[in-house]
Design an enzyme around this catalytic site. Sequence first.
Site, PDB file in Angstrom:
ATOM      1  N   ARG A   1      13.429 -38.285 -11.447  1.00 25.53           N
ATOM      2  CA  ARG A   1      13.824 -39.156 -10.331  1.00 25.53           C
ATOM      3  C   ARG A   1      12.814 -40.279 -10.082  1.00 25.53           C
ATOM      4  O   ARG A   1      11.622 -40.068 -10.098  1.00 25.53           O
ATOM      5  CB  ARG A   1      13.976 -38.308  -9.071  1.00 25.53           C
ATOM      6  CG  ARG A   1      14.284 -39.115  -7.831  1.00 25.53           C
ATOM      7  CD  ARG A   1      14.829 -38.258  -6.753  1.00 25.53           C
ATOM      8  NE  ARG A   1      13.825 -37.435  -6.098  1.00 25.53           N
ATOM      9  CZ  ARG A   1      14.103 -36.648  -5.067  1.00 25.53           C
ATOM     10  NH1 ARG A   1      15.344 -36.537  -4.630  1.00 25.53           N
ATOM     11  NH2 ARG A   1      13.157 -35.941  -4.499  1.00 25.53           N
TER      12      ARG A   1
ATOM     13  N   ARG B   1       8.193 -40.542  -6.727  1.00 30.90           N
ATOM     14  CA  ARG B   1       7.714 -40.112  -5.415  1.00 30.90           C
ATOM     15  C   ARG B   1       6.453 -39.265  -5.539  1.00 30.90           C
ATOM     16  O   ARG B   1       6.344 -38.446  -6.432  1.00 30.90           O
ATOM     17  CB  ARG B   1       8.809 -39.316  -4.702  1.00 30.90           C
ATOM     18  CG  ARG B   1       9.806 -40.196  -4.028  1.00 30.90           C
ATOM     19  CD  ARG B   1      10.978 -39.433  -3.505  1.00 30.90           C
ATOM     20  NE  ARG B   1      10.636 -38.219  -2.771  1.00 30.90           N
ATOM     21  CZ  ARG B   1      11.516 -37.518  -2.065  1.00 30.90           C
ATOM     22  NH1 ARG B   1      12.769 -37.931  -2.001  1.00 30.90           N
ATOM     23  NH2 ARG B   1      11.160 -36.432  -1.438  1.00 30.90           N
TER      24      ARG B   1
ATOM     25  N   ARG C   1       8.513 -27.190  -2.303  1.00 29.84           N
ATOM     26  CA  ARG C   1       9.701 -27.600  -1.539  1.00 29.84           C
ATOM     27  C   ARG C   1      10.883 -26.683  -1.840  1.00 29.84           C
ATOM     28  O   ARG C   1      11.676 -26.363  -0.958  1.00 29.84           O
ATOM     29  CB  ARG C   1      10.046 -29.057  -1.846  1.00 29.84           C
ATOM     30  CG  ARG C   1       9.181 -30.009  -1.022  1.00 29.84           C
ATOM     31  CD  ARG C   1       8.924 -31.298  -1.741  1.00 29.84           C
ATOM     32  NE  ARG C   1      10.105 -32.102  -1.895  1.00 29.84           N
ATOM     33  CZ  ARG C   1      10.314 -32.910  -2.933  1.00 29.84           C
ATOM     34  NH1 ARG C   1       9.439 -32.980  -3.908  1.00 29.84           N
ATOM     35  NH2 ARG C   1      11.398 -33.644  -2.979  1.00 29.84           N
TER      36      ARG C   1
ATOM     37  N   ARG D   1      16.592 -28.887   8.645  1.00 28.93           N
ATOM     38  CA  ARG D   1      15.989 -28.130   7.550  1.00 28.93           C
ATOM     39  C   ARG D   1      15.560 -26.756   8.019  1.00 28.93           C
ATOM     40  O   ARG D   1      15.082 -25.968   7.197  1.00 28.93           O
ATOM     41  CB  ARG D   1      14.770 -28.869   7.030  1.00 28.93           C
ATOM     42  CG  ARG D   1      15.036 -29.629   5.721  1.00 28.93           C
ATOM     43  CD  ARG D   1      13.762 -30.222   5.339  1.00 28.93           C
ATOM     44  NE  ARG D   1      13.509 -30.660   4.031  1.00 28.93           N
ATOM     45  CZ  ARG D   1      13.717 -31.880   3.552  1.00 28.93           C
ATOM     46  NH1 ARG D   1      14.374 -32.755   4.234  1.00 28.93           N
ATOM     47  NH2 ARG D   1      13.280 -32.202   2.363  1.00 28.93           N
TER      48      ARG D   1
ATOM     49  N   LYS E   1      21.973 -34.897  -2.782  1.00 25.51           N
ATOM     50  CA  LYS E   1      22.320 -35.177  -1.381  1.00 25.51           C
ATOM     51  C   LYS E   1      22.285 -36.674  -1.089  1.00 25.51           C
ATOM     52  O   LYS E   1      23.191 -37.200  -0.471  1.00 25.51           O
ATOM     53  CB  LYS E   1      21.306 -34.497  -0.430  1.00 25.51           C
ATOM     54  CG  LYS E   1      21.388 -33.007  -0.352  1.00 25.51           C
ATOM     55  CD  LYS E   1      20.571 -32.490   0.820  1.00 25.51           C
ATOM     56  CE  LYS E   1      19.093 -32.790   0.755  1.00 25.51           C
ATOM     57  NZ  LYS E   1      18.346 -32.098  -0.294  1.00 25.51           N
TER      58      LYS E   1
HETATM   59  P1  AMP Z   1      13.223 -35.516   1.469  1.00 24.42           P
HETATM   60  O1  AMP Z   1      13.227 -36.950   1.058  1.00 24.42           O
HETATM   61  O2  AMP Z   1      14.400 -35.149   2.313  1.00 24.42           O
HETATM   62  O3  AMP Z   1      13.008 -34.578   0.296  1.00 24.42           O
HETATM   63  O4  AMP Z   1      11.945 -35.328   2.436  1.00 24.42           O
HETATM   64  C1  AMP Z   1      10.638 -35.584   1.972  1.00 24.42           C
HETATM   65  C2  AMP Z   1       9.645 -34.842   2.843  1.00 24.42           C
HETATM   66  O5  AMP Z   1       9.749 -35.303   4.196  1.00 24.42           O
HETATM   67  C3  AMP Z   1       9.837 -33.337   2.931  1.00 24.42           C
HETATM   68  O6  AMP Z   1       9.245 -32.658   1.832  1.00 24.42           O
HETATM   69  C4  AMP Z   1       9.152 -33.031   4.266  1.00 24.42           C
HETATM   70  O7  AMP Z   1       7.740 -33.084   4.126  1.00 24.42           O
HETATM   71  C5  AMP Z   1       9.568 -34.224   5.113  1.00 24.42           C
HETATM   72  N1  AMP Z   1      10.849 -33.984   5.813  1.00 24.42           N
HETATM   73  C6  AMP Z   1      12.013 -34.683   5.639  1.00 24.42           C
HETATM   74  N2  AMP Z   1      12.959 -34.210   6.455  1.00 24.42           N
HETATM   75  C7  AMP Z   1      12.402 -33.189   7.159  1.00 24.42           C
HETATM   76  C8  AMP Z   1      12.880 -32.293   8.144  1.00 24.42           C
HETATM   77  N3  AMP Z   1      14.158 -32.318   8.567  1.00 24.42           N
HETATM   78  N4  AMP Z   1      12.017 -31.377   8.644  1.00 24.42           N
HETATM   79  C9  AMP Z   1      10.732 -31.306   8.219  1.00 24.42           C
HETATM   80  N5  AMP Z   1      10.220 -32.124   7.289  1.00 24.42           N
HETATM   81  C10 AMP Z   1      11.040 -33.062   6.752  1.00 24.42           C
END
Ligand code: AMP
Length: 278
Positions: free
Chosen positions: A130, A162, A173, A93, A17
Amino acid sequence: MVPGARLIVLGKQGAGKGTQCIRLSHHYVIPHISTGDMLRAEVKHRTELGEEARTYMDAGELIPDDVVLAMVAKRLDQDDTKERGFVLDGFPRTVTQAEGLRDLLSPVELDLVVNLVVPTGLVLRRLASRRVCLDCGTNYSTSNRPRVDWICDVCSGEVVQREDDTAAAIRRRLDLYETETAPLIAWYRKAGTLASISGVGEPESVSDRIILAIDARRAPGADPLAHQGYEAHEPHPPHHAHDHDHEGHLLTDGEHEHPHEHDPWQHDPDLDDPGAGT
Ligand code: AMP
């Protein structure tokens, strides 16, 4: 002048993404809004929101809907998104977030919601390899390293694995994706804005497919039901037998390499179980 766009890219963690959103943001000259990047910046700067978000993020849990919606509402209220639109990455999400977004944008509608489809075995491998720049968010991997280890080519920032790319957090996740985020696919399909597109292959081929779908949707006189055509059509690029891993998943060029011991750039052995997280 390229017209702006209002886009969402959905897909499992590791589906590509981030990479595709950056490419779409350049192509349509629209801001790339990643809620994950915004939250990581809050954590880094130790803001109140960051302190609240950190524990959820480290455990791979979702931040409460109202908190994320308030953060996104603020961002969508800025001039650049009002003028050009946006590509949303990692948001919405949950169905509650999608409903909140619809209300925030109303009466304006989204151009397209792209559902990037990638097999779970492949996303596990991508996530394990990653690496990301803490400052500008540029993604690297064990097979696409920065010129100097741990230093970003783009901004000289610190490149890290990360905190939430551990085996346990990744599994959590991916589980949450199935329970909370996958229902969004049906929600947007019903709303008539969904295009499912294969995320397997080189990033350039994937973005070509996405851009084709977006432009077809926006073409003058486009059939408003044309999205149903995208939904049914999940094209796969031409490939050879050696492009598959042992599970039969298609690998891109950077994904042929195997882990080397004693190399900190290589991945977490806990993730070697190909069935993990599925
Ligand atoms: P990502 O980089 O998109 O994988 O996001 C990393 C983390 O941020 C996720 O595992 C959640 O803990 C939090 N997060 C990011 N976007 C959202 C969202 N739209 N709703 C809830 N938590 C989010």
